[in-house]
Scaffold this motif. Sequence first.
Motif, PDB file in Angstrom:
ATOM      1  N   GLU A  53       9.983 -54.518   9.296  1.00 41.78           N
ATOM      2  CA  GLU A  53      10.257 -55.784   9.985  1.00 41.78           C
ATOM      3  C   GLU A  53       9.404 -55.978  11.225  1.00 41.78           C
ATOM      4  O   GLU A  53       8.837 -57.054  11.452  1.00 41.78           O
ATOM      5  CB  GLU A  53      11.736 -55.883  10.376  1.00 41.78           C
ATOM      6  N   LEU A  54       9.289 -54.937  12.048  1.00 40.20           N
ATOM      7  CA  LEU A  54       8.582 -55.077  13.320  1.00 40.20           C
ATOM      8  C   LEU A  54       7.076 -54.835  13.207  1.00 40.20           C
ATOM      9  O   LEU A  54       6.344 -54.981  14.192  1.00 40.20           O
ATOM     10  CB  LEU A  54       9.185 -54.119  14.360  1.00 40.20           C
ATOM     11  N   GLY A 107      21.173 -51.769  18.688  1.00 45.90           N
ATOM     12  CA  GLY A 107      21.735 -52.698  17.707  1.00 45.90           C
ATOM     13  C   GLY A 107      21.267 -54.125  17.924  1.00 45.90           C
ATOM     14  O   GLY A 107      21.128 -54.893  16.973  1.00 45.90           O
ATOM     15  N   TYR A 108      21.006 -54.464  19.186  1.00 41.86           N
ATOM     16  CA  TYR A 108      20.494 -55.805  19.512  1.00 41.86           C
ATOM     17  C   TYR A 108      19.021 -55.897  19.116  1.00 41.86           C
ATOM     18  O   TYR A 108      18.627 -56.796  18.381  1.00 41.86           O
ATOM     19  CB  TYR A 108      20.700 -56.062  21.003  1.00 41.86           C
ATOM     20  N   GLY A 109      18.212 -54.968  19.593  1.00 47.63           N
ATOM     21  CA  GLY A 109      16.814 -54.751  19.214  1.00 47.63           C
ATOM     22  C   GLY A 109      16.006 -55.920  18.706  1.00 47.63           C
ATOM     23  O   GLY A 109      15.562 -55.887  17.557  1.00 47.63           O
ATOM     24  N   ALA A 113      10.041 -53.115  22.154  1.00 47.31           N
ATOM     25  CA  ALA A 113      10.250 -52.666  23.531  1.00 47.31           C
ATOM     26  C   ALA A 113      11.732 -52.444  23.827  1.00 47.31           C
ATOM     27  O   ALA A 113      12.115 -51.430  24.430  1.00 47.31           O
ATOM     28  CB  ALA A 113       9.660 -53.675  24.511  1.00 47.31           C
ATOM     29  N   VAL A 114      12.585 -53.386  23.427  1.00 46.82           N
ATOM     30  CA  VAL A 114      14.027 -53.250  23.655  1.00 46.82           C
ATOM     31  C   VAL A 114      14.588 -52.087  22.840  1.00 46.82           C
ATOM     32  O   VAL A 114      15.424 -51.305  23.322  1.00 46.82           O
ATOM     33  CB  VAL A 114      14.765 -54.568  23.303  1.00 46.82           C
ATOM     34  N   LEU A 176      17.224 -57.279   5.552  1.00 51.72           N
ATOM     35  CA  LEU A 176      16.331 -56.453   6.366  1.00 51.72           C
ATOM     36  C   LEU A 176      16.632 -56.613   7.853  1.00 51.72           C
ATOM     37  O   LEU A 176      16.685 -55.627   8.598  1.00 51.72           O
ATOM     38  CB  LEU A 176      14.876 -56.845   6.081  1.00 51.72           C
ATOM     39  N   LYS A 177      16.877 -57.844   8.307  1.00 53.52           N
ATOM     40  CA  LYS A 177      17.102 -58.101   9.730  1.00 53.52           C
ATOM     41  C   LYS A 177      18.417 -57.509  10.226  1.00 53.52           C
ATOM     42  O   LYS A 177      18.505 -57.027  11.360  1.00 53.52           O
ATOM     43  CB  LYS A 177      17.078 -59.608   9.983  1.00 53.52           C
TER      44      LYS A 177
END
Length: 507
Positions: A53-54, A107-109, A113-114, A176-177
């Motif tokens: 995803e990233l 979990g927020y991610g 960076a976060v 996926l998200k």
Amino acid sequence: MVVHAVDNLDANGESQKFNKYACACSIVASMISIIFGYDTGVMSGAMIFIKEELKIDDVEVEVLAGILNICALVGSLFAGRTSDYIGRRYTIVLASVIFMVGAILMGYGPDYAVLLGGRCISGIGVGFALMIAPVYSAEISSAKSRGFLTSLPELCISIGILLGYISNYFFAKLTLKLGWRLMLGVAAIPSLVLAFGIIKMPESPRWLAMQGRLGDAKKVLLLVCNCTEEADRRLHDIKIAAGFDPNCNEDYLKPSKHSRGKGVWKELFLRPTPAVRWILVAAIGIHFFEHATGIEAIVLYGPRIFKKAGIKSKEKLLLATIGVGLTKTLFITFSTFLLDKVGRRKLLLVSTAGMVVMLSTVGFGLTLAEASKHESKWALVLSIVATYTFLAFFSIGLAPVTWVYSAEIFPLKLRAQGVAIGVAVNRLMNATISMTFISLYKAITIGGAFFLFAGIAVIAWFFFYFLCPETKGKSLEEMELLFSRRSRNSNGGIEIQPGIKASNANK
């Protein structure tokens, strides 16, 4: 709990009965290790989906995997002094809160960076958890059950890793998200529950004694001992170790200047006694070799290893990784019942010898699988069986003994910060393997990487043989004498020479 006035005691004044209250306290304290284990295990599968995803590269994957342990190194060093200052119990509470914050961020991610920031915060919690759980368990347990109770944190880590692998399998079925974020964020729930639950536990009697709170220490000992005679004998030894008159009956005495951890590093590094120097070398060495022999490569990069061996589908890769967690948990469970019967030293030597053979076999199998132009089923089977067998040998000895041994050998006033140094080395090696394994196997092949781990395991076996005496059945207050002078007996073990005086660490 009712404490009997009379009970069956052995020659050392230890009760022969198993204390259920001490066991319950150790279990609750060890729950913090489940959260750490979950965080480690779940990341192995989550990285597959995070990378997708990233759109991060292999170097960023290595940093994400290893940054937890770099931060844990820092956390462990702070944890030692913190636990000397606020106590063992509230240090566990603090670790739970740190874990919760890290899990929420991961979990927020929304971006890399976060996610990395949340992983760093969780890493600090890991450092606290790895230091405090075995120290607390060692300090409330008797010599007869200390191996079992102090190995519970390592067992809980394995249970957490297994739960992380199972979480990978089921959450992978979501989008996926959402999938990988739930994998990482769900760890916040048990962290919150544990932070409240730990308040009901008693403080370590040895920490209370260091603060001069002898009356409170006696109350806790009456709960974790099976009879008043055993509680009195243990309090007598603790008073000596804390630097108080053993015949004093006051409930409170003015603590020494070392009671909150001041001056400990000087006694560990600048002016250690021969016994303390040997203890420090043994503790650092056992933590170094636990990860230098490659366990993190299998736990964290299991899917990649099995893919190299010939497994292709994501679902089968995650199922094979669940097998890693099951094997590790099963054999650590088995080893917890052997530590107080067979002894730490024998398990350590047998475990390391088996690891040498299995690491070599894994290297051979993966080399053949890579060299084969066609899919080789027997190389696949050999690699997987050898991997699971390596985990079995690691889990029955080196995994639990590392934490039991380092938590029990330091003198009382040096224990928390001494263990913290060992944990820092442990996390440094964990981070080194986590952040370099992909680059390592690309440079020398994946089979070559495991041959390298096998060579390190050979060195580890000789280190354990010559520098790690047996501690089974010894009280915590006897450990410094054990490391003061030694002679070989007919069985190759260690015998203590009579007439040795304790060093200034216990004065």
